[in-house]
Enzyme design. Structure first.
Site, PDB file in Angstrom:
ATOM      1  N   PRO A 385       0.839  -1.213   0.000  1.00 36.60           N
ATOM      2  CA  PRO A 385       0.000   0.000   0.000  1.00 36.60           C
ATOM      3  C   PRO A 385       0.868   1.255   0.000  1.00 36.60           C
ATOM      4  CG  PRO A 385      -0.740  -1.577   1.663  1.00 36.60           C
ATOM      5  CD  PRO A 385       0.572  -2.080   1.158  1.00 36.60           C
ATOM      6  N   SER A 706      10.308 -19.127   4.627  1.00 36.61           N
ATOM      7  CA  SER A 706      11.555 -18.373   4.501  1.00 36.61           C
ATOM      8  C   SER A 706      12.251 -18.120   5.835  1.00 36.61           C
ATOM      9  CB  SER A 706      11.297 -17.036   3.790  1.00 36.61           C
ATOM     10  OG  SER A 706      10.419 -16.243   4.547  1.00 36.61           O
ATOM     11  N   LYS A 749      12.489  -7.473   0.966  1.00 37.37           N
ATOM     12  CA  LYS A 749      13.228  -7.820   2.184  1.00 37.37           C
ATOM     13  C   LYS A 749      14.506  -6.997   2.305  1.00 37.37           C
ATOM     14  CE  LYS A 749      11.421 -12.553   2.411  1.00 37.37           C
ATOM     15  NZ  LYS A 749      11.715 -13.998   2.265  1.00 37.37           N
TER      16      LYS A 749
END
Length: 806
Positions: A385, A706, A749
């Site tokens: 967003p 992950s 990330k």
């Protein structure tokens, strides 16, 4: 050379026996045909023996021939032209067979032309031409008819031809009834066949074919065939005429009744308005340029409307439906701005960076410029967003010069929102796709379907399934809305969808879209966007000017680092708005001194720092490792804690984790226990302790594989009683053999690690290719370690070996 005149029956090229008394003016049997005759070429007419025909004479050569004939024995050979059109007639241009005729009468006209009345005597064969100037002369041979008077078949053919021709005279409007009398009184089969042949509506070559037949029986057979064909044509024409007459009578009757109905309605005072409305609708439909199928449906509905009473409930339904058909942009398009540099400039002014998206739009415009009828693309902007997905759609429409429509799909659960309701329902309306096109008044707008990943499927239907046709360039050229019930072409529309994640979008729908990722922004990118877009926008929104407030670059950096921690820009814009409101309050109170917000006084406007870098504090104790995670809002750092206590070997996993993440924790535990010696872990007996793995922020659901490597390092740190290095984060899936498998979301990330102050990032070796997508500025002051096995991480995380930086 010669054409039969069509002005009146006696000059016609066909033998019209309106005056039967002409027949018998000469007895052909009593006349002897000379061996040599002048030859007159006829065009489009064949003269048969015994027939009286009116012919026109126009050229000088023909007039000389006629004078010669009248001055001698009045005999002339009438031969028909072949098909060739030639200025200068040659003997080879005429048929070899013709009719020896006698000129009965000649009439000179004032325009130096003449008309003559001739009667055929007998068939002749031209043996050779003796003269060609000033007119043709030839030696001829008189042909004798071959007839067997006792042949029953010949008699039957003659009787049948006589009867059928009599019927044809009755059915044909062009043949006089007196001709029946002449036909009935002819007993000679040869003479009968010639009379009928001259009146048949057949081609000149076919008439010539009959003329050349000397065998009467063969001639009658051909004539019977032609009569039968012409009778079929006349019968069919009569049938068609009857149908047309009936239709005309029906139409006249309906017109009369409608006029009466109109008079009654006018008398009752209820017809004028409705008629005017129907006429207006018919005119608007004509101007709307509907496709054929839609126009047929509109005409049918308009006919129903004209027969309804205005007070009927169905009248309003039909009227509304016609209004929708009229107002839809069936053929109205806006002109595309195909100037590539101009479009590039508009995109650059409105948005910073986003090179991939801008390049894709410019590629579309370039192809559109070369191929006018290309189909619109289906793009899907995916990102956290606040990264500018919706505003980018507006910029694309502005750059292309198209109308912009935005439709939010968040929470839509009814299929009818997309496809519309059927007209049988009360208050039925078209779907929001058709409504948007009507609002845009263009059939090629930029149509943004916002939040496509938030669609809901329940008992009302599955809206995502209804979108399959809309978002498929191979199908949407004939999109069918339930309300319209006629196909509408959506192939010119440029559809753009937005989503935060792709996982919740059905595979079939995702397959139809071209996915373009909009990841989070780096600190430098946020700084530039704030300076170029956000700060000027907030100045204008709060009525401030440049001399009222100045926000330094250092202040913006502090706001980004200490007051917001996000992939997008919404909170940053909110904090800048807070600063502007406080300054606006002072300006409104009468203070005119300019305000400068810098690094030292930011907290005076925004309060205490909201986000601290707690990495060093959290990782100071053994059993804590820093991981990297991906969320809908972008990347995040994740702390994983492990501890042990006396027990029976039980493993507890907490932190509101999903099944996949729990399994990763179990796999990490199994790996550490199986490779304890290799990893340098000294534990007397694992079964004497209970183990607990916890992921803080327990109120937030977490899942995915992950974090497997991070959990393994957390356990190794616990067993080694050695703290991990601060400012080192990692990600990767772990196997029971200790291999590190690749994961997704690398760019998000890495950006999250950069925001949190991480300096070293450990990634799976097979994720090296994903570093290409990471901005170069984000890679600055970051080192990346690429590993394939867990034991390669230990020297990096615990600092036992000097590592080579990449």
């Amino acid at each position: 050379m010669k054409k039969a005149k069509k002005e009146n029956p006696i000059i016609s090229g066909e033998t019209k026996l309106d005056k039967p008394e002409i027949q018998g003016q000469l007895e052909p049997e009593s006349l002897k045909v000379p061996d040599e005759l002048p030859v007159l070429g006829l065009k489009d007419v064949v003269v048969f023996p015994q027939m009286v025909t009116a012919l026109g004479v126009t050229t000088e050569e023909e007039l000389k021939l006629l004078d010669n004939v009248l001055a001698t024995n009045r005999f002339v050979a009438l031969v028909t032209h072949k098909n060739e059109e030639k200025d200068k007639l040659q003997p080879s241009d005429l048929y070899e067979y013709g009719t020896a005729s006698v000129v009965l009468q000649m009439l000179r006209m004032p325009d130096n032309t003449a008309k003559m009345l001739v009667q055929g005597i007998s068939r002749i064969h031209i043996k050779e031409y003796t003269e060609t100037e000033p007119f043709f002369k030839a030696k001829v041979e008189v042909l004798q008819e071959v007839i067997d008077k006792d042949d029953v078949e010949t008699e039957a053919l003659a009787t049948n031809a006589k009867n059928q021709f009599s019927r044809m005279i009755s059915a044909s409007p062009h043949l006089p009834e007196e001709l029946k009398i002449v036909v009935v009184n002819i007993d000679n089969p040869g003479r009968l066949s010639d009379l009928i042949s001259s009146h048949l509506n057949i081609s000149v070559p076919e008439k010539q074919e009959i003329l050349e037949l000397t065998n009467v029986k063969d001639r009658l057979q051909r004539i019977n065939t032609f009569i039968n064909n012409e009778m079929q044509v006349l019968e069919l024409a009569g049938k068609i005429q009857t149908q047309v007459k009936n239709e005309m009578e029906k139409g006249q009757r309906e017109y009369y009744l409608r006029q009466q109905l109109k008079a009654i309605q006018e008398e009752l005072g209820e017809g004028d308005d409705q008629d005017a409305e129907v006429k207006e609708l018919r005119q608007k439909l004509k101007q709307a340029k509907l496709p054929e199928e839609a126009r047929n449906e509109a005409d049918r509905e308009l006919s129903r409307l004209a027969r309804m009473h205005p007070s009927s409930a169905e009248y309003t339904v039909a009227r509304t439906y016609l209004d929708w058909l009229i107002t839809l942009p069936w053929s109205m398009s806006t002109k595309d701005n195909l100037n590539i540099p101009s479009a590039q400039k508009v995109l650059d002014v409105d948005h910073y960076n986003l090179k991939k998206v801008k390049e894709r739009i410019l590629e579309y415009l370039a192809v559109r410029k070369l191929k006018k009828d290309m189909k619109g693309p289906i793009l899907c902007f995916v990102g956290p967003p606040g990264t500018g997905k919706t505003s980018l759609g507006k910029s694309i429409a502005k750059a292309m010069g198209r109308k912009f429509i935005r439709m939010s799909l968040g929470g839509i659960r009814d299929e009818a929102e997309i496809r519309g309701h059927r007209r049988t329902y009360v208050g039925a309306l078209p779907g929001r796709i058709i409504q948007g096109l009507r609002k845009a008044s263009s059939n090629n707008p930029v149509f943004m379907l916002d939040e496509i990943d938030k669609l809901v499927a329940d008992f009302h239907g599955d809206p995502s399934s209804a979108l399959l046709e809309v978002l498929d360039p191979e199908q949407n050229f004939s999109f069918s809305d339930h309300y319209l019930d006629v196909p509408f072409d959506l192939s010119k529309v440029m559809f753009i969808t937005t989503a935060n994640i792709l996982d919740t979008i059905p595979h079939a729908l995702r397959d139809r879209m071209e996915v373009l990722e909009l990841p989070g922004y780096t600190t430098e990118e946020k700084l530039e966007i704030a300076k170029q877009y956000l700060i000027p926008k907030q100045y204008e929104a709060h009525g401030l000017k440049g001399n009222n407030l100045k926000i330094t670059d250092q202040a913006v950096r502090i706001i980004i680092r200490d007051y917001t921690r996000e992939a997008g820009l919404r909170n940053l814009e909110r904090e800048i708005g807070t600063v502007c409101r406080k300054v606006a309050k002072e300006v409104a109170s009468g203070k005119t001194k300019p305000v400068e917000v810098g690094a030292k006084n930011v907290n005076e406007f925004l309060g205490p720092v909201k986000f601290f870098s707690e990495i060093a504090e959290r990782t100071i104790e053994p059993g804590v490792a820093t991981g990297l995670a991906w969320t809908q809002a972008g990347g995040e750092i994740l702390f994983i804690e492990s501890t042990r206590m006396p027990g029976s070997g039980k493993l507890t996993i907490t932190g509101q984790l999903g099944n996949v993440m729990k399994e990763s924790a179990q796999a990490a535990m199994s790996y550490v226990r199986s490779k304890a010696k290799t990893l340098g872990i000294i534990v007397d007996d694992f079964s004497k302790y209970d183990y607990h793995i916890h992921v803080p922020a327990g109120a937030i659901p977490k899942d995915g594989p992950s974090a497997g490597v991070t959990m393994a390092i957390s356990l190794i740190s616990l067993f080694k009683k050695t703290a991990t290095k601060p400012y080192v984060a990692m990600t990767g899936e772990i196997t029971l053999r200790g291999r590190v498998l690749p994961v997704g979301g690398i760019k998000d990330k890495v950006l999250a690690a950069k925001r949190a102050g991480i300096t070293t990032i450990i990634l799976p070796k097979r994720n090296e290719k994903d570093l290409i997508d990471v901005p170069e500025k984000a890679k600055e002051k970051l080192s990346f370690e690429l590993v394939e096995k867990v034991d390669e991480i230990l020297p990096i995380i615990f600092g036992s070996k000097k590592q080579k930086k990449r």
